[in-house]
Design a protein around this motif. Structure first.
Motif, PDB file in Angstrom:
ATOM      1  N   UNK A  53       0.269   4.064   2.102  1.00  0.00           N
ATOM      2  CA  UNK A  53       0.177   2.659   1.748  1.00  0.00           C
ATOM      3  C   UNK A  53      -1.033   1.818   2.044  1.00  0.00           C
ATOM      4  N   UNK A  54      -1.713   1.462   0.886  1.00  0.00           N
ATOM      5  CA  UNK A  54      -3.103   0.790   1.186  1.00  0.00           C
ATOM      6  C   UNK A  54      -2.724  -0.530   1.743  1.00  0.00           C
ATOM      7  N   UNK A  55      -3.890  -1.102   2.660  1.00  0.00           N
ATOM      8  CA  UNK A  55      -3.927  -2.470   3.292  1.00  0.00           C
ATOM      9  C   UNK A  55      -4.294  -3.391   2.163  1.00  0.00           C
ATOM     10  N   UNK A  56      -3.573  -4.362   1.416  1.00  0.00           N
ATOM     11  CA  UNK A  56      -4.314  -5.379   0.627  1.00  0.00           C
ATOM     12  C   UNK A  56      -5.078  -6.236   1.058  1.00  0.00           C
ATOM     13  N   UNK A  57      -5.394  -6.484   2.386  1.00  0.00           N
ATOM     14  CA  UNK A  57      -6.268  -7.215   2.981  1.00  0.00           C
ATOM     15  C   UNK A  57      -7.633  -6.518   3.259  1.00  0.00           C
ATOM     16  N   UNK A  58      -7.751  -5.203   3.065  1.00  0.00           N
ATOM     17  CA  UNK A  58      -8.802  -4.300   3.491  1.00  0.00           C
ATOM     18  C   UNK A  58      -9.222  -3.373   2.412  1.00  0.00           C
ATOM     19  N   UNK A  59      -8.203  -2.933   1.445  1.00  0.00           N
ATOM     20  CA  UNK A  59      -8.347  -1.872   0.475  1.00  0.00           C
ATOM     21  C   UNK A  59      -7.927  -2.395  -0.793  1.00  0.00           C
ATOM     22  N   UNK A  60      -8.509  -1.766  -1.892  1.00  0.00           N
ATOM     23  CA  UNK A  60      -8.275  -1.933  -3.163  1.00  0.00           C
ATOM     24  C   UNK A  60      -8.308  -0.850  -4.058  1.00  0.00           C
ATOM     25  N   UNK A 149      -6.542   6.854  -9.631  1.00  0.00           N
ATOM     26  CA  UNK A 149      -6.228   6.139  -8.457  1.00  0.00           C
ATOM     27  C   UNK A 149      -5.331   5.008  -8.955  1.00  0.00           C
ATOM     28  N   UNK A 150      -4.571   5.038  -7.831  1.00  0.00           N
ATOM     29  CA  UNK A 150      -3.516   3.938  -7.935  1.00  0.00           C
ATOM     30  C   UNK A 150      -3.054   3.270  -6.611  1.00  0.00           C
ATOM     31  N   UNK A 151      -3.027   1.791  -6.729  1.00  0.00           N
ATOM     32  CA  UNK A 151      -2.375   1.044  -5.679  1.00  0.00           C
ATOM     33  C   UNK A 151      -0.990   0.186  -6.234  1.00  0.00           C
ATOM     34  N   UNK A 152      -0.302   1.331  -5.995  1.00  0.00           N
ATOM     35  CA  UNK A 152       1.171   1.049  -6.558  1.00  0.00           C
ATOM     36  C   UNK A 152       2.139   0.127  -5.440  1.00  0.00           C
ATOM     37  N   UNK A 153       1.980   0.294  -4.245  1.00  0.00           N
ATOM     38  CA  UNK A 153       2.780  -0.286  -3.459  1.00  0.00           C
ATOM     39  C   UNK A 153       2.636  -1.972  -3.611  1.00  0.00           C
ATOM     40  N   UNK A 154       1.683  -2.383  -4.155  1.00  0.00           N
ATOM     41  CA  UNK A 154       1.650  -3.753  -4.133  1.00  0.00           C
ATOM     42  C   UNK A 154       2.372  -4.187  -5.425  1.00  0.00           C
ATOM     43  N   UNK A 155       2.939  -3.375  -6.121  1.00  0.00           N
ATOM     44  CA  UNK A 155       3.777  -3.515  -7.534  1.00  0.00           C
ATOM     45  C   UNK A 155       5.041  -3.165  -7.003  1.00  0.00           C
ATOM     46  N   UNK A 156       5.609  -3.091  -6.056  1.00  0.00           N
ATOM     47  CA  UNK A 156       6.818  -2.646  -6.040  1.00  0.00           C
ATOM     48  C   UNK A 156       7.743  -3.682  -5.319  1.00  0.00           C
ATOM     49  N   UNK A 157       9.122  -3.865  -5.682  1.00  0.00           N
ATOM     50  CA  UNK A 157      10.093  -4.777  -5.184  1.00  0.00           C
ATOM     51  C   UNK A 157      10.847  -4.052  -4.025  1.00  0.00           C
ATOM     52  N   UNK A 158      10.597  -4.259  -2.879  1.00  0.00           N
ATOM     53  CA  UNK A 158      11.100  -3.508  -1.832  1.00  0.00           C
ATOM     54  C   UNK A 158      12.624  -4.022  -1.610  1.00  0.00           C
TER      55      UNK A 158
END
Length: 336
Positions: A53-60, A149-158
């Protein structure tokens, strides 16, 4: 088999690979704290135990992809300025204007290399690898950086456990270069899609993009939605068909292939593919338990692991297979 020789054209070699993985992890135990689920339920249905899980404040998406391509260039003993083209396979780009690929190319010093994003969801890396092989073999490019490359966790409804438990973040990359041996590279490739079932796996950004039958879906706008059973049936069927097509087209059988490098969507889909095509476990790496479904990143992550462990040697035959939203699917048989 009688292997094709591409007279007057270059061979194609995977010169280096690399990863760009976030340090953060989202385990099944973490998910138990925020939704009605359990480790047993998730493992039984998907094979997943944790995902990055990437950190949206520091990773993209761009930062992970840059890290992966930098590592692949280092592995190849090359510089960014050696690249003629950068292809960023992703469905989670940080922006569409400009493309992520342009920013990644600038980050690794690849200017003035051509750069574009390729959006075919989970099939994106194999789509891009097929494009790269064609560009290099034809002489239109000498070296290409290929990224998934994917940043998928920011597109999930948990709040919804059906989809959000599946996906993780990460990046893998390969540097593809011309080679004097024309036998190297793709012996066969498939790059296909069928948009008639687009709504089976999609991400609506506003109400107008939601089909009538899905209007009551509680998943938030901007988050991924999936008709799980429909996608499962598609994946199981298409997986087997694509592998069989590749083997038939090249007059090979599964014993001839050193490694099947396959998209990691669900452990049950992978197990059915092995059973249907009589593929032994040691020839089809499964790592979904550690990464989850990383969409376009799953195939290059597997590729890097196999190369790093010495399980893909020069001259070996590999089959790459992926399928995803669109619906899309892609494959190739590659002499590494």
């Amino acid at each position: 088999m009688t292997e094709p020789h591409f007279h007057g054209q270059a061979g194609v070699r995977i010169a280096g690979t690399g990863l760009g993985l976030p340090e953060g992890r989202l385990t099944n135990a973490d998910l138990e704290k925020i939704m009605d689920t359990s480790d047993e339920w998730i493992v039984q249905r998907t094979g997943i135990r944790e995902r990055r899980k990437a950190d949206p404040d520091h990773e993209s998406q761009v930062s992970m992809a840059t890290k992966a391509l930098d590592a692949a260039l280092s592995d190849a003993g090359m510089k960014g300025s050696d690249l003629d083209l950068v292809i960023n396979g992703t469905c989670t780009s940080d922006s569409t204007v400009p493309s992520g690929a342009c920013r990644i190319a600038a980050n690794v010093g690849a200017t003035p290399a051509g750069a574009f994003d390729l959006v075919a969801a989970c099939s994106s890396f194999v789509y891009a690898l097929n494009v790269a092989d064609t560009m290099v073999r034809s002489g239109r490019a000498k070296s290409v950086g290929v990224i998934g490359c994917e940043f998928l966790t920011r597109m999930m409804d948990y709040n919804d456990r059906r989809v959000s438990i599946l996906f993780g973040d990460g990046a893998g990359a390969a540097v593809v270069t011309a080679d004097e041996d024309t036998r190297r590279g793709c012996l066969w490739q498939m790059t296909e899609g069928d948009g008639r079932d687009w709504e089976k796996l999609y991400r609506p950004m506003d109400e107008s993009q939601i089909p009538e039958w899905d209007k009551e879906n509680p998943i938030r706008l901007g988050c991924v939605r999936m008709s799980g059973q429909d996608i499962y049936r598609f994946a199981v069927t298409k997986f087997g068909e694509v592998i069989a097509s590749g083997l038939e087209a090249t007059a090979l059988n599964s014993e001839d292939i050193s490694q099947f490098i396959c998209h990691q969507s669900n452990v049950r889909i992978l197990q059915k593919a092995m059973e249907r095509n009589e593929i032994p476990e040691e020839k089809l790496r499964i790592n979904i338990d550690r990464y989850g479904n990383t969409s376009a990143a799953s195939v290059p992550i597997i590729l890097h692991e196999l190369r790093s462990e010495g399980k893909l040697a020069a001259g070996d035959l590999a089959m790459f297979v992926a399928f995803g939203a669109g619906l899309t699917w892609a494959a190739n048989v590659w002499r590494v």
